[in-house]
Motif scaffolding. Structure first.
Motif, short mmCIF file in Angstrom:
data_model
loop_
_atom_site.label_atom_id
_atom_site.label_comp_id
_atom_site.label_asym_id
_atom_site.label_seq_id
_atom_site.Cartn_x
_atom_site.Cartn_y
_atom_site.Cartn_z
N ARG A 1 0.81 -1.20 -0.09
CA ARG A 1 -0.02 0.12 0.06
C ARG A 1 0.94 1.39 0.10
O ARG A 1 0.54 2.16 -0.53
N GLN B 1 1.83 1.82 -4.20
CA GLN B 1 0.74 2.11 -5.01
C GLN B 1 -0.21 3.16 -4.50
O GLN B 1 -0.67 3.70 -5.32
N LEU B 2 -0.39 3.33 -3.35
CA LEU B 2 -1.36 4.36 -2.82
C LEU B 2 -0.72 5.45 -2.18
O LEU B 2 -1.12 6.34 -1.33
N ASP C 1 1.23 -3.96 3.94
CA ASP C 1 0.93 -2.59 4.19
C ASP C 1 2.24 -1.74 3.71
O ASP C 1 1.88 -0.39 3.23
N TRP D 1 -2.18 -7.27 -0.31
CA TRP D 1 -1.41 -6.29 -0.07
C TRP D 1 -0.83 -6.36 1.19
O TRP D 1 -1.44 -6.59 2.35
N ILE E 1 -6.50 0.83 -8.03
CA ILE E 1 -5.21 0.04 -8.33
C ILE E 1 -5.38 -1.20 -8.94
O ILE E 1 -4.59 -1.71 -10.02
N GLU E 2 -6.36 -2.00 -8.29
CA GLU E 2 -6.44 -3.49 -8.44
C GLU E 2 -7.21 -3.51 -9.94
O GLU E 2 -7.01 -4.53 -10.69
N THR F 1 -7.66 4.44 -5.06
CA THR F 1 -8.10 3.61 -3.93
C THR F 1 -7.59 2.32 -4.39
O THR F 1 -7.03 2.01 -5.38
N GLU F 2 -7.61 1.38 -3.40
CA GLU F 2 -7.25 -0.06 -3.70
C GLU F 2 -7.95 -0.53 -4.91
O GLU F 2 -7.37 -1.24 -5.67
#
Length: 340
Positions: free
Chosen positions: A161, A164-165, A195, A193, A178-179, A174-175
């Motif tokens: 996280r 990518q975040l 952390d 994921w 990205i997904e 948001t996740e």
């Protein structure tokens, strides 16, 4: 719906791309630092070339140094460079539905627009490598680096996280966002994921937590993870968190994961602070595994684990201390082109 699919790194490779150090933080402050960097990059390239052809992208200013170190061990392509971390500045190669290669350009921006990084030239390397391979370049809708992802070849990805975040890469993403992009560009059905990455990699000259020094898939359903066993090191707690996350996870096929801890080197610190030396950051290519070594008593322990994890491949250890002093390892400076 997925357009492309990223093969596992354990599949056959046509070629490995690298970039030769030519300036900035990677070369260091002194002539001795610069020569140490060149020597280490060259040692990795020679080890890789035993198994797979290597193309070295070289800034024109560094051509003489590259040829002095490597001779005819590699092929040369001259392009302007800022730095030398090909895993991150180069494209990620994937296959389309017909098996043809394509190259994903992740919009490199200096690991989240880091204050010390320069990336105007490096941001063009993904396109240059795609052109060299005569493949279609696909512009991703997110910012990412090759070191920030690892796939099993069966629809599962490891990611962090903290990368990518990262607001410096993908503000407001948001996740789910990205997904969705990983599903489209890489054929990923499930992201596991974590952390964050290791302590040093989250400090000033790090990537903000690349997964490729934390965990990887040697085979579907199996994960090697960085196991810092000394409670004095702050990565002791991170290793415990990573293991707990992986123990609770299932992959895209619904399998529980077989976890294999790879002990961190016994070395805890260098002159800059806590080290993030990791044996996870290795390159698997054709008949070989190019592994990091640190003149540490755990080098042999890790090499044995890697040999068992990749049966039938020769493990070749290369001293990676100078790489890690500059912010990465062997996986970070290499990028594979899958065999068609």
């Amino acid at each position: 719906m997925s357009k492309f699919f990223m093969p596992a790194e354990t599949e056959a490779h046509e070629r490995i791309y690298m970039a030769f150090p030519s300036s900035g933080y990677t070369l260091g402050d002194t002539a001795e630092d610069a020569e140490a960097a060149r020597t280490t990059w060259a040692n990795v390239a020679r080890a890789v070339a035993k198994f797979t052809p290597v193309t070295m992208v070289v800034d024109p200013s560094a051509e003489a140094d590259a040829r002095r170190h490597l001779g005819d061990a590699v092929a040369y392509e001259l392009r302007e460079l800022d730095d030398a971390w090909m895993r991150d500045i180069g494209p990620t190669f994937v296959r389309d539905g017909n098996g043809a290669l394509a190259a994903i350009d992740w919009n490199f921006n200096g690991w989240g627009a880091q204050s010390w990084a320069a990336w105007g030239k490096d941001s063009k390397i993904a396109a240059a490598v795609a052109e060299l391979e005569s493949t279609t370049r696909v512009q991703a809708s997110i910012t990412n680096e090759g070191g920030g992802i690892h796939v099993d070849g069966e629809g599962t990805m490891l990611a962090t996280r903290s990368v990518q975040l990262d607001p410096g890469r993908n503000p407001n993403a948001t996740e789910v966002d990205i997904e969705a992009e990983f599903a489209t560009q890489l054929g990923v059905e499930k992201v596991i994921w974590l952390d964050r990455g290791l302590t040093r990699d989250n400090e000033e000259f790090g990537t903000r937590g690349h997964v490729d020094i934390v965990a990887c898939f040697p085979a579907p359903g199996v994960v090697l993870y960085h196991d810092q066993q000394n409670p004095e090191h702050p990565d002791f707690e991170i290793s415990a968190q990573v293991r707990a996350t992986l123990e609770a996870a299932t992959d895209a096929k619904g399998r529980k994961l077989q976890l294999i801890g790879v002990p961190a080197p016994k070395t805890l610190r260098d002159e800059e602070g806590w080290v993030d030396y990791s044996y996870i950051n290795h390159l698997v290519t054709n008949g070989g595994v190019i592994a990091c070594a640190f003149n540490d008593e755990n080098d042999a322990v890790a090499a044995k684990i890697l040999a068992d994890a990749y049966p039938g491949r020769e493990v070749v250890a290369v001293d990676a201390t100078e790489l890690y002093a500059r912010g990465g390892g062997i996986h970070c400076i290499t990028q594979q082109v899958p065999a068609v």
